[in-house]
Design a protein around this motif. Structure first.
Motif, PDB file in Angstrom:
ATOM      1  N   SER A 140       0.859  -1.186   0.000  1.00 59.19           N
ATOM      2  CA  SER A 140       0.000   0.000   0.000  1.00 59.19           C
ATOM      3  C   SER A 140       0.900   1.243   0.000  1.00 59.19           C
ATOM      4  N   LYS A 166       1.121   1.791  -7.008  1.00 58.69           N
ATOM      5  CA  LYS A 166       0.426   0.985  -8.028  1.00 58.69           C
ATOM      6  C   LYS A 166      -0.635   1.813  -8.753  1.00 58.69           C
ATOM      7  N   LYS A 192      -3.338   7.598   2.479  1.00 56.74           N
ATOM      8  CA  LYS A 192      -4.711   7.513   3.014  1.00 56.74           C
ATOM      9  C   LYS A 192      -4.729   7.463   4.541  1.00 56.74           C
ATOM     10  N   LEU A 195      -3.580   5.164   6.367  1.00 57.42           N
ATOM     11  CA  LEU A 195      -3.889   3.813   6.843  1.00 57.42           C
ATOM     12  C   LEU A 195      -2.758   3.204   7.671  1.00 57.42           C
ATOM     13  N   ARG A 235     -13.349  -3.259  -4.815  1.00 59.11           N
ATOM     14  CA  ARG A 235     -13.882  -3.641  -3.505  1.00 59.11           C
ATOM     15  C   ARG A 235     -15.145  -2.853  -3.132  1.00 59.11           C
ATOM     16  N   ASN A 269     -10.449 -12.370  -3.851  1.00 57.51           N
ATOM     17  CA  ASN A 269     -10.369 -11.060  -4.528  1.00 57.51           C
ATOM     18  C   ASN A 269      -9.514 -11.181  -5.793  1.00 57.51           C
ATOM     19  N   GLY A 306      -4.219  -6.656  10.658  1.00 57.14           N
ATOM     20  CA  GLY A 306      -3.872  -7.400   9.443  1.00 57.14           C
ATOM     21  C   GLY A 306      -3.580  -6.482   8.275  1.00 57.14           C
ATOM     22  N   ILE A 362      -2.780  -4.976  -4.235  1.00 56.17           N
ATOM     23  CA  ILE A 362      -1.608  -5.364  -3.434  1.00 56.17           C
ATOM     24  C   ILE A 362      -1.212  -6.788  -3.822  1.00 56.17           C
ATOM     25  N   SER A 363      -2.213  -7.669  -3.943  1.00 57.26           N
ATOM     26  CA  SER A 363      -1.995  -9.089  -4.288  1.00 57.26           C
ATOM     27  C   SER A 363      -0.742  -9.622  -3.580  1.00 57.26           C
ATOM     28  N   ARG A 421      -8.519 -12.311   0.408  1.00 55.77           N
ATOM     29  CA  ARG A 421      -7.576 -11.711  -0.559  1.00 55.77           C
ATOM     30  C   ARG A 421      -7.412 -12.661  -1.749  1.00 55.77           C
TER      31      ARG A 421
END
Ligand code: PPS
Ligand code: ADP
Length: 201
Positions: free
Chosen positions: A36, A40, A144, A146, A67, A84, A157, A107-108, A81
């Motif tokens: 993150s 990307k 962001k 985060l 999402r 996703n 997580g 992110i994968s 994930r």
């Protein structure tokens, strides 16, 4: 693995190669992966803009956006994930089949999930772009807020903090967003696509 029985594949009379010919370029999935804040979204947005200028038909799938809709029932456990990435991989494959140069920004974090997407694509149609950036730099960018929340224990997580990120072993492209400018990273991706013949039929 399909749950349904009694389903039979029905071919179209227009195939991918014909759509590519009509568009004047190849189609493929350009898969951006990284922490993150690595860049990307920023880099894939600029790559798409540059490709559009060159007359390339594109579409971009972004984790935050997908999402909100298709994958709004998924969280951030390893299982979610994986699901996703599986769904996004299938959607991206359909888009490539439709003739688009498809860009994805997820992110994968798990190598196995990314490799499964590579496996469902035709040869040469999965271009993995590792957006490499030190965690410290991602955290200092914190676009962001985060990372701050994750460090404060408000997000559990969070990738890179208390959840894993597995770097690609053999990506087609590595852009180092903590060493090179946005423009340089974008040019590196566009140059690769040009040099490998994706921008012509
Ligand atoms: N726990 C946790 N870990 C990582 N990221 C989190 C988390 N919670 C929310 N977010 C936000 O969700 C974005 C990542 O979604 P992705 O679909 O790309 O994630 S994944 O590929 O399924 O791992 C990610 O977007 P980017 O910052 O653009 O990568 C975050 O904004
Ligand atoms: N070389 C670079 N490449 C990409 N982003 C960069 C670079 N240098 C600084 N940034 C900044 O880093 C942040 C990356 O955020 P974002 O693109 O949302 O990352 P991600 O999608 O990987 O979470 C943006 O604020 C962007 O302007």
């Amino acid at each position: 693995m399909t749950k349904s029985e009694n389903i039979v594949w029905h071919d179209s009379k227009v195939v991918k190669e014909e759509r590519q010919k009509l568009n004047g370029h190849k189609s493929a999935v350009v898969w951006f992966t990284g922490l993150s804040g690595a860049g990307k979204s920023t880099i894939s947005v600029e790559v798409e803009k540059e490709l559009y200028k060159q007359g390339v038909h594109t579409y971009r799938l972004d984790g935050d956006n997908v999402r909100h809709g298709l994958n709004n029932n998924l969280g951030f456990s390893a299982e979610d994930r994986a699901e996703n990435i599986r769904r996004v991989g299938e959607v991206a494959k359909l888009m490539a089949d439709a003739g688009l140069l498809t860009l994805t920004a997820f992110i994968s974090p798990y190598r196995e999930d990314r490799d499964k997407v590579r496996e469902i694509m035709d040869d040469g149609e999965f271009i993995e772009v590792f957006v490499k950036c030190d965690l410290d730099v991602c955290e200092s960018r914190d676009p962001k807020g985060l990372y701050k929340k994750a460090r404060a224990g408000e997000i559990k997580g969070f990738t890179g903090i208390d959840d894993p990120y597995e770097e690609p072993n053999n990506p087609e492209i590595i852009v180092e967003s903590d060493k090179n400018s946005i423009e340089e990273c974008v040019q590196q991706v566009v140059n690769h696509l040009k040099a490998k013949g994706y921008l012509e039929v």
